[in-house]
Design a protein around this motif. Structure first.
Motif, mmCIF file in Angstrom:
data_model
loop_
_atom_site.group_PDB
_atom_site.id
_atom_site.type_symbol
_atom_site.label_atom_id
_atom_site.label_comp_id
_atom_site.label_asym_id
_atom_site.label_seq_id
_atom_site.Cartn_x
_atom_site.Cartn_y
_atom_site.Cartn_z
ATOM 1 N N SER A 248 -8.750 -8.198 3.573
ATOM 2 C CA SER A 248 -9.219 -8.296 5.233
ATOM 3 C C SER A 248 -9.730 -6.883 5.447
ATOM 4 O O SER A 248 -10.759 -6.893 6.361
ATOM 5 N N ASN A 249 -9.895 -5.756 4.546
ATOM 6 C CA ASN A 249 -10.840 -4.391 4.790
ATOM 7 C C ASN A 249 -11.830 -4.573 3.761
ATOM 8 O O ASN A 249 -12.820 -3.343 4.037
ATOM 9 N N TRP A 250 -12.288 -5.602 3.082
ATOM 10 C CA TRP A 250 -13.693 -5.633 2.354
ATOM 11 C C TRP A 250 -14.646 -5.526 3.337
ATOM 12 O O TRP A 250 -15.828 -4.609 3.057
ATOM 13 N N ALA A 251 -14.725 -6.194 4.526
ATOM 14 C CA ALA A 251 -15.914 -6.112 5.525
ATOM 15 C C ALA A 251 -16.147 -4.714 5.835
ATOM 16 O O ALA A 251 -17.295 -4.189 5.930
ATOM 17 N N ASP A 252 -15.114 -3.925 6.422
ATOM 18 C CA ASP A 252 -15.185 -2.713 6.969
ATOM 19 C C ASP A 252 -15.681 -1.605 6.006
ATOM 20 O O ASP A 252 -16.561 -0.823 6.156
ATOM 21 N N ARG A 253 -15.406 -1.875 4.518
ATOM 22 C CA ARG A 253 -15.712 -1.153 3.536
ATOM 23 C C ARG A 253 -17.295 -1.192 3.328
ATOM 24 O O ARG A 253 -17.985 -0.204 3.038
ATOM 25 N N LEU B 102 -19.573 -2.375 5.239
ATOM 26 C CA LEU B 102 -20.424 -2.221 6.325
ATOM 27 C C LEU B 102 -20.598 -0.823 6.505
ATOM 28 O O LEU B 102 -21.492 -0.186 7.336
ATOM 29 N N GLU B 103 -19.800 0.134 5.856
ATOM 30 C CA GLU B 103 -20.210 1.612 5.764
ATOM 31 C C GLU B 103 -21.346 1.858 4.985
ATOM 32 O O GLU B 103 -21.984 3.055 5.189
ATOM 33 N N ALA C 242 -16.441 -8.134 11.664
ATOM 34 C CA ALA C 242 -16.078 -6.844 11.463
ATOM 35 C C ALA C 242 -17.326 -6.067 12.221
ATOM 36 O O ALA C 242 -16.948 -5.022 12.552
ATOM 37 N N SER C 243 -18.502 -6.478 12.209
ATOM 38 C CA SER C 243 -19.584 -5.976 12.864
ATOM 39 C C SER C 243 -19.802 -5.939 14.220
ATOM 40 O O SER C 243 -20.716 -5.324 14.971
ATOM 41 N N SER D 150 -19.821 -3.084 16.689
ATOM 42 C CA SER D 150 -20.581 -1.691 16.415
ATOM 43 C C SER D 150 -21.989 -1.868 15.481
ATOM 44 O O SER D 150 -22.407 -0.722 15.304
ATOM 45 N N HIS E 17 -24.179 -8.231 13.047
ATOM 46 C CA HIS E 17 -23.340 -9.117 13.760
ATOM 47 C C HIS E 17 -24.190 -10.599 13.839
ATOM 48 O O HIS E 17 -23.659 -11.481 13.708
#
Length: 199
Positions: free
Chosen positions: A17-22, A24-25, A139-140, A143, A148
């Motif tokens: 679940s945290n793959w996209a957040d990472r 997108l950094e 995730a986007s 932001s 997105h």
């Protein structure tokens, strides 16, 4: 035979679940990787046109492969344009151990069985892309409206390609592909679990 929908992908292992957040950094690295994946997907579809072992493939074979290749080239153009607008550029080389590992599952030199495997692997890759594009779109949201919109649009297309490759695999053989597809889904999950975190 199981039917899958846009909300029910058959993947045996879900992306963290945290793959996209990472990823997108570092959006330029993400977009560069994405551009290479679109290029390889287009090349794969065109390559499939040349791999049919007889002089008369099913009519839908040619039209479907051209349709997929055209879509992937359009996606490549969109992604590369966005990459360049943000100050990045598509690097020359790109390695993908995930796809390389999946390609070892192909029954090389076995005629239609080789074709079935190539189509199923293509379906797996599109299916995984569909899942990840959905994660990136979610995730986007709020932001990065540009990313997105990109991933919200593309995940639907990837699902369509996944369905086309499965359909073609069923079309070219008189054998059931269900057991082979299930086996490959399990192998894809093993491959995913062995991958280092990357883009």
């Amino acid at each position: 035979m199981t039917s899958y929908t846009i909300t029910h992908l058959p993947l045996k292992l879900q992306t963290s679940s945290n793959w996209a957040d990472r990823v997108l950094e570092q959006p330029l690295m993400l977009l560069n990787d994405h551009a290479h994946l679109e290029k390889k997907a287009a090349n794969n579809a065109l390559d499939m046109l040349n791999r049919w072992p007889t002089s008369s493939p099913p009519l839908s074979w040619v039209s479907n492969m051209i349709h997929v290749a055209r879509d992937e080239i359009e996606h490549l153009q969109i992604v590369n344009k966005l990459l360049e607008r943000r100050g990045g550029e598509m690097i020359k080389s790109h390695k993908n151990s995930y796809a390389a590992d999946l390609n070892t599952l192909i029954r090389m030199g076995q005629g239609h069985r080789e074709h079935v495997d190539r189509l199923l692997i293509s379906a797996l890759i599109e299916c995984r892309s569909c899942e990840r594009f959905k994660l990136l779109a979610d995730a986007s949201a709020g932001s990065d409206n540009e990313l997105h919109q990109l991933y919200a649009d593309l995940w639907r297309s990837e699902h369509g390609h996944y369905a086309v490759f499965l359909e073609m695999a069923r079309l070219i053989t008189s054998e059931s592909i269900d057991d082979r597809w299930e086996w490959m889904l399990c192998k894809e999950a093993e491959t995913m679990s062995d991958q280092p975190f990357d883009y």
